[in-house]
Design a protein around this motif. Structure first.
Motif, short mmCIF file in Angstrom:
data_model
loop_
_atom_site.label_atom_id
_atom_site.label_comp_id
_atom_site.label_asym_id
_atom_site.label_seq_id
_atom_site.Cartn_x
_atom_site.Cartn_y
_atom_site.Cartn_z
N THR A 164 -23.19 35.53 76.07
CA THR A 164 -22.96 36.97 76.25
C THR A 164 -21.97 37.24 77.39
OG1 THR A 164 -25.02 37.06 77.54
CG2 THR A 164 -25.12 37.85 75.28
N LYS A 165 -21.93 36.37 78.41
CA LYS A 165 -20.91 36.51 79.46
C LYS A 165 -19.52 36.36 78.86
CE LYS A 165 -23.10 33.98 82.68
NZ LYS A 165 -23.16 32.96 83.73
N ASP A 166 -19.37 35.35 77.98
CA ASP A 166 -18.08 35.11 77.33
C ASP A 166 -17.73 36.28 76.40
OD1 ASP A 166 -15.87 33.34 77.11
OD2 ASP A 166 -16.57 32.72 75.13
N LEU A 167 -18.75 36.89 75.83
CA LEU A 167 -18.57 38.03 74.93
C LEU A 167 -18.26 39.32 75.71
CD1 LEU A 167 -18.91 38.17 71.77
CD2 LEU A 167 -21.21 39.03 72.18
N GLN A 168 -18.37 39.23 77.05
CA GLN A 168 -18.15 40.35 77.97
C GLN A 168 -19.18 41.46 77.77
OE1 GLN A 168 -13.99 41.47 78.01
NE2 GLN A 168 -13.33 39.36 78.30
N THR A 169 -20.42 41.00 77.59
CA THR A 169 -21.54 41.95 77.55
C THR A 169 -22.72 41.28 78.26
OG1 THR A 169 -22.93 43.31 76.10
CG2 THR A 169 -22.30 41.16 75.24
N SER A 170 -23.95 41.70 77.98
CA SER A 170 -25.11 41.09 78.63
C SER A 170 -26.30 41.16 77.67
CB SER A 170 -25.45 41.84 79.93
OG SER A 170 -25.68 43.21 79.65
N ILE A 171 -27.35 40.42 78.01
CA ILE A 171 -28.57 40.43 77.20
C ILE A 171 -29.22 41.81 77.32
CG2 ILE A 171 -30.86 39.41 76.90
CD1 ILE A 171 -28.85 37.36 76.20
N SER A 172 -29.41 42.48 76.19
CA SER A 172 -29.90 43.86 76.21
C SER A 172 -31.39 43.97 75.91
CB SER A 172 -29.14 44.69 75.18
OG SER A 172 -29.48 44.26 73.86
N GLY A 173 -31.95 42.93 75.27
CA GLY A 173 -33.34 43.03 74.83
C GLY A 173 -33.45 43.50 73.39
N THR A 174 -32.37 44.07 72.85
CA THR A 174 -32.39 44.54 71.46
C THR A 174 -32.01 43.43 70.48
OG1 THR A 174 -30.05 45.17 71.45
CG2 THR A 174 -31.63 46.82 72.22
N GLY A 175 -31.29 42.42 70.97
CA GLY A 175 -30.83 41.34 70.11
C GLY A 175 -29.51 41.62 69.42
N VAL A 176 -28.98 42.85 69.56
CA VAL A 176 -27.74 43.24 68.87
C VAL A 176 -26.57 42.34 69.27
CG1 VAL A 176 -26.01 45.07 68.66
CG2 VAL A 176 -28.43 45.63 68.51
N GLU A 177 -26.46 42.07 70.57
CA GLU A 177 -25.30 41.30 71.07
C GLU A 177 -25.34 39.83 70.63
OE1 GLU A 177 -28.70 40.79 73.64
OE2 GLU A 177 -27.72 42.62 72.95
N LEU A 178 -26.49 39.33 70.20
CA LEU A 178 -26.62 37.93 69.78
C LEU A 178 -26.63 37.76 68.27
CD1 LEU A 178 -29.39 36.72 72.29
CD2 LEU A 178 -26.93 36.29 72.44
N MET A 179 -26.67 38.86 67.53
CA MET A 179 -26.90 38.79 66.09
C MET A 179 -25.83 37.97 65.36
SD MET A 179 -29.31 39.61 64.11
CE MET A 179 -30.20 40.91 64.97
N GLY A 180 -24.56 38.22 65.69
CA GLY A 180 -23.48 37.49 65.02
C GLY A 180 -23.54 36.01 65.29
N ALA A 181 -23.77 35.63 66.55
CA ALA A 181 -23.86 34.22 66.91
C ALA A 181 -25.05 33.55 66.24
CB ALA A 181 -23.96 34.07 68.42
N ARG A 182 -26.18 34.24 66.25
CA ARG A 182 -27.38 33.68 65.62
C ARG A 182 -27.14 33.39 64.14
NH1 ARG A 182 -31.56 37.56 68.95
NH2 ARG A 182 -32.46 35.93 70.30
N GLN A 183 -26.56 34.35 63.43
CA GLN A 183 -26.34 34.15 62.00
C GLN A 183 -25.35 33.02 61.74
OE1 GLN A 183 -28.20 36.66 59.78
NE2 GLN A 183 -28.15 34.57 59.04
N GLN A 184 -24.29 32.98 62.55
CA GLN A 184 -23.26 31.94 62.40
C GLN A 184 -23.87 30.55 62.62
OE1 GLN A 184 -19.80 32.66 62.09
NE2 GLN A 184 -18.78 30.80 62.75
N ILE A 185 -24.73 30.44 63.63
CA ILE A 185 -25.34 29.15 63.98
C ILE A 185 -26.28 28.68 62.86
CG2 ILE A 185 -27.14 28.21 65.51
CD1 ILE A 185 -25.59 29.45 67.84
N VAL A 186 -27.10 29.59 62.35
CA VAL A 186 -28.02 29.22 61.27
C VAL A 186 -27.24 28.79 60.02
CG1 VAL A 186 -29.79 30.05 59.67
CG2 VAL A 186 -29.92 30.67 62.08
#
Length: 296
Positions: A164-186
């Motif tokens: 998320t630092k590289d994405l220029q955001t932060s962990i929000s608790g909603t999971g929105v900022e990680l959704m793309g990475a999670r899906q790509q990884i799976v």
């Protein structure tokens, strides 16, 4: 030939600081599937040697009672990783976790050093497995390349804080900022036939939030989650272990498909649900998880 431990059950991977003997002497009592002995972020720059010394003796002297021993080494951009690998292999670590992986070349670099160490210390060639942590946008975008890089690679893990630092955001608790990475990884892991693990959940006071996130990543297709505290293990195991109802249904599906296939029947019902051959692999996976979890 596939390493016998490449496909083992890994629902929970708990981080432990190699510098702290009190943490690494008996974590098997909490029954995680894997422990992650950390030489990287948890260890101060001037304490790397003492952490390696502690790690070596832990690997050689402590009986972890079947719990897999993963070691997170320092990044390839540091002066520490080569000696980390020698200590891991000499001590007999099961898996080495490569921090900040961004390409297949990173995996190959570690693989070459591991092979040299196996020869140096008389360990069987190929006995040390690898996993890769994806911690940047570049790493996530190259997930498939990383997954297909080496027969030693058991899978990939998301490191949400650095990503998320590289994405220029932060962990929000909603999971929105990680959704793309999670899906790509799976998707990359499944395409390559390796495993995948979600990032840590650091708010230990929010067990309800942790449960919801774990349920979500299970639905997304992950094999398990990285953890920072023993309290989180029970929740992860509960969510990632098939229920008795799911196991019985999977047994019926496998039995019905095996029987009906021979009779030339392609579609039928099990407990009122329409089933065809597409359900077979999922049912077999449920039974494999049940067996690995000791339920069958």
């Amino acid at each position: 030939m596939m390493h016998p431990n490449k496909k083992r059950l890994r629902r929970s991977m708990m981080f432990l600081n190699c510098q702290k003997p009190s943490l690494i002497k008996d974590p098997y009592i909490y029954k995680p599937d894997s422990i992650m002995l950390d030489l990287e972020d948890a260890v101060a720059e001037n304490q790397k040697d003492s952490a390696r010394y502690s790690l070596y003796h832990a690997l050689k002297e402590i009986d972890y009672r079947g719990v897999e021993r993963v070691v997170r080494i320092n990044g390839l951009d540091t002066p520490h990783w080569k000696e980390d690998i020698r200590v891991c292999v000499a001590g007999g670590a099961d898996v080495i976790r490569i921090a900040k992986t961004e390409s297949a070349r990173d995996v190959h670099t570690v693989e070459e050093a591991v092979l040299a160490a196996e020869k140096e210390f008389g360990r069987p060639e190929g006995s040390t497995l690898l996993m890769a942590a994806l911690e940047s946008c570049r790493g996530v975008l190259r997930a498939l390349e990383v997954c297909e890089s080496s027969p030693r690679l058991i899978g990939i893990a998301l490191s949400g804080g650095d990503y998320t630092k590289d994405l220029q955001t932060s962990i929000s608790g909603t999971g929105v900022e990680l959704m793309g990475a999670r899906q790509q990884i799976v998707m990359a892991a499944r395409a390559a036939g390796v495993q995948c693990w979600d990032t840590v959940f650091t708010n230990l006071d929010d067990m309800e939030g942790f449960r919801k996130e774990t349920q979500m990543i299970k639905i997304m297709g992950f094999d398990g989650k990285s953890l920072v505290n023993p309290r989180q293990i029970r929740v992860v195991h509960e969510i990632f272990t098939p229920t008795e109802k799911e196991i019985i249904f999977a047994e019926k599906v496998v039995r019905e498909i095996d029987e009906k296939k021979a009779m030339g029947i392609g579609v039928f019902t099990v407990d009122g649900k329409m089933i065809d051959i597409a359900f077979y692999d999922g049912a077999k996976r449920t039974l494999a998880l049940a067996k690995a979890a000791g339920l069958r």
